[in-house]
Design a protein around this motif. Structure first.
Motif, PDB file in Angstrom:
ATOM      1  N   PRO A   1      -4.808   4.117  -1.284  1.00 26.42           N
ATOM      2  CA  PRO A   1      -5.021   2.717  -0.624  1.00 26.42           C
ATOM      3  C   PRO A   1      -4.001   3.001   0.935  1.00 26.42           C
TER       4      PRO A   1
ATOM      5  N   ASP B   1       0.790  -1.085  -0.293  1.00 26.09           N
ATOM      6  CA  ASP B   1      -0.293  -0.234   0.736  1.00 26.09           C
ATOM      7  C   ASP B   1       0.515   1.106   0.245  1.00 26.09           C
TER       8      ASP B   1
ATOM      9  N   TYR C   1      -9.931   3.391  -1.233  1.00 21.10           N
ATOM     10  CA  TYR C   1     -10.166   2.843  -2.151  1.00 21.10           C
ATOM     11  C   TYR C   1     -10.718   1.700  -0.375  1.00 21.10           C
ATOM     12  N   THR C   2     -12.172   0.993  -1.151  1.00 16.37           N
ATOM     13  CA  THR C   2     -13.104   0.286  -0.118  1.00 16.37           C
ATOM     14  C   THR C   2     -12.658  -1.055   0.062  1.00 16.37           C
ATOM     15  N   ASN C   3     -11.620  -1.905  -1.627  1.00 19.03           N
ATOM     16  CA  ASN C   3     -11.146  -2.961  -0.601  1.00 19.03           C
ATOM     17  C   ASN C   3     -10.267  -3.505  -0.793  1.00 19.03           C
ATOM     18  N   SER C   4      -9.351  -3.994   0.357  1.00 18.69           N
ATOM     19  CA  SER C   4      -8.150  -3.715   0.116  1.00 18.69           C
ATOM     20  C   SER C   4      -7.074  -4.785  -0.561  1.00 18.69           C
TER      21      SER C   4
ATOM     22  N   ASP D   1      -4.194  -2.009  -7.779  1.00 15.65           N
ATOM     23  CA  ASP D   1      -5.080  -1.370  -8.755  1.00 15.65           C
ATOM     24  C   ASP D   1      -4.293  -0.246  -9.545  1.00 15.65           C
TER      25      ASP D   1
ATOM     26  N   ARG E   1     -10.905   8.990 -10.201  1.00 17.93           N
ATOM     27  CA  ARG E   1     -10.072   8.017 -10.023  1.00 17.93           C
ATOM     28  C   ARG E   1      -9.079   7.708  -9.517  1.00 17.93           C
TER      29      ARG E   1
ATOM     30  N   ASP F   1      -8.069  -4.868  -3.698  1.00 12.23           N
ATOM     31  CA  ASP F   1      -8.057  -3.812  -4.808  1.00 12.23           C
ATOM     32  C   ASP F   1      -7.507  -2.831  -4.805  1.00 12.23           C
ATOM     33  N   GLY F   2      -7.572  -2.165  -3.679  1.00 12.80           N
ATOM     34  CA  GLY F   2      -6.200  -1.001  -3.252  1.00 12.80           C
ATOM     35  C   GLY F   2      -4.708  -0.733  -3.682  1.00 12.80           C
TER      36      GLY F   2
ATOM     37  N   THR G   1      -7.594   8.603  -5.658  1.00 15.03           N
ATOM     38  CA  THR G   1      -8.218   7.325  -4.073  1.00 15.03           C
ATOM     39  C   THR G   1      -6.830   6.577  -3.743  1.00 15.03           C
TER      40      THR G   1
ATOM     41  N   CYS H   1      -4.412  -0.219   3.296  1.00 17.23           N
ATOM     42  CA  CYS H   1      -5.073  -1.262   2.531  1.00 17.23           C
ATOM     43  C   CYS H   1      -3.795  -2.962   3.204  1.00 17.23           C
TER      44      CYS H   1
END
Length: 483
Positions: free
Chosen positions: A202, A119, A230-233, A239, A197, A235-236, A200, A205
């Motif tokens: 991370p 992260d 990010y609301t999903n670790s 991505d 986008r 993905d964070g 955002t 995460c």
């Protein structure tokens, strides 16, 4: 610190391992040679993380302040050239943490609490790209202003318009330049849209699953100016869509610069002769003293391919990666850094080229629009306006063009008797209708090349550019332009 010697002892994770990396593998694995470009962003992200740790009570406020002071000292050492980590540091993150521990002692080892390099690097890269996007947007607007200033001077200068690289219809030179103003505007808007986008966070995460510590991700995100987290670790940390989006936008910027470059190259040739290259933006030949070479647009045209290559490389890199982080992602940085630097250098060069490197040869341009059949459509339009069906008029004009070519004449050379023999609707006003200046002026439909339309388009674009450029300079002043 040395830049040459490989590690001779195990790294941070060494309690799991009995020996250090092989020197060749250590060099192969290291990213410090290029990710040092992220150091200021790494320091900024680490300061926010330390402040969050103190804010939540994970470490004491005093320890958080020690970390912040140590990180700011590293920033100053780096800026003064005193902190130059080598290959033994592996990456910028370990380099900073190790130096921090040297400065503040064991409390430095607490910085990495509730954080992973996964992260951390994601945060650093977003901070870097966020800053670079704002700089590139400003450059785009400066380039757009240059085109607008030039267009405002050339509204009534005529230039042949082409389709299929064949003479089609005459244009206002300003209208031609304004087409690129619109392309640049879309480039700015694409970056602005992607920024939503990109911005955002991370951070927090962790490696892939978050953390058991009571961190406050929103707090650190706010400190860093992120709009959301990010609301999903998973993905964070994995991505890289934001980087792909940037490279897509960068590729389109280069497409537009390359198209304009190709036109300048053509215009500067003896065959076209529409522009003269000034000495400040042209080079000579090592063997042919008479030549002036358009190196700036040629280089821009050539560098376009490398930005395209970086986009393709990142797409290929990402397409097969399972969740979450994989070492492959180390390869995103060199592509991203080089694309950023390439776009910035090309925008700077093209801005200078159009500010001071070109001189339009107005007499040559005027002669060019007088010496072809690009007014043929206007003859058909003339007849259509007098009630002749357009397709019938089109066919009649095709015949007269064919006859005129055979006779070595242009349409303006035909006598009124010859016109009326073609169709009785022709009258004396045909000559005014097909004069190049009238041909351009008459195309006054919305978005057309008519002089009044072009003036209005320039005024609208100048007002928009002025507003956006003022905002861009304010944003750069507020963020401090970390380069």
């Amino acid at each position: 610190m040395s830049h040459a010697s490989p590690p001779t002892s195990p790294q941070t994770w060494s309690q799991r391992f009995e020996t250090a990396l092989h020197p060749v593998i250590a060099t192969f694995n290291a990213s410090i040679g290029f990710d040092i470009a992220l150091i200021e962003y790494d320091l900024t992200g680490s300061i926010a993380h330390a402040q969050m740790l103190g804010h939540t009570g994970i470490i004491s406020p005093a320890e958080a302040e020690q970390l912040v002071q140590g990180l700011e000292q590293i920033r100053q050492e780096y800026r003064q050239g005193q902190f130059q980590p080598g290959i033994e540091a592996e990456d910028v993150h370990f380099a900073v943490e190790r130096r921090l521990t040297e400065l503040v002692g064991n409390v430095g080892k607490k910085l990495h609490t509730a954080r992973s390099r996964n992260d951390q690097v994601g945060t650093d890269t977003r901070l870097y790209l966020r800053d670079q996007v704002r700089q590139i947007q400003t450059q785009l607007l400066e380039f757009q202003k240059t085109l607008l200033d030039l267009a405002a001077q050339q509204v009534e200068t005529l230039i042949p318009g082409y389709t299929h690289l064949q003479r089609a219809q005459p244009l206002s030179l300003a209208h031609h330049l304004m087409a690129y103003v619109e392309m640049v505007q879309r480039d700015w808007e694409r970056l602005e849209d992607g920024y939503k986008r990109l911005n955002t966070s991370p951070l927090g995460c962790g490696a892939l699953a978050g953390t058991s510590f009571p961190i406050d991700r929103v707090y650190s995100a706010n400190l860093l100016g992120f709009d959301r987290i990010y609301t999903n670790s998973l993905d964070g940390v994995s991505d890289r869509d934001f980087a792909v989006e940037f490279l897509c936008a960068a590729s389109l910027i280069m497409v537009h610069l390359s198209r304009l470059s190709e036109e300048v190259i053509l215009w500067a040739s003896e065959e076209f002769g529409f522009v003269t290259l000034r000495d400040s933006c042209a080079t000579g030949s090592s063997i042919m003293p008479q030549k002036k070479n358009p190196d700036v647009p040629e280089l821009v045209r050539g560098k376009t391919g490398r930005v395209f290559g970086h986009l393709q490389a990142l797409l290929v890199l990402m397409k097969g990666l399972p969740l979450a982080y994989n070492k492959d992602l180390q390869e995103d940085k060199e592509a991203l850094f080089d694309a950023v630097n390439t776009v910035k250098s090309c925008l700077a060069a093209m801005t200078i080229l159009f500010q001071e490197g070109l001189e339009f040869r107005t007499e040559r341009l005027a002669a060019a629009v007088e010496s072809d059949f690009s007014n043929a459509t206007d003859v058909a339009d003339y007849l259509a306006a007098k009630g002749v069906p357009f397709r019938e008029a089109y066919n009649l004009v095709g015949k007269v063009v064919k006859t005129s070519l055979a006779q070595g004449k242009l349409l303006k050379d035909l006598t009124l008797d010859e016109w009326q023999a073609l169709h009785p609707a022709f009258a004396e006003d045909i000559y005014a209708a097909i004069a190049p200046r009238q041909v351009v002026a008459a195309r006054n439909s919305l978005g057309g090349t008519g002089f009044e339309q072009v003036r209005q388009a320039i005024a609208t674009a100048q007002e928009r550019n002025h507003t956006l450029l003022a905002q861009a300079h304010t944003l750069l002043a507020q963020t401090g332009r970390l380069s």
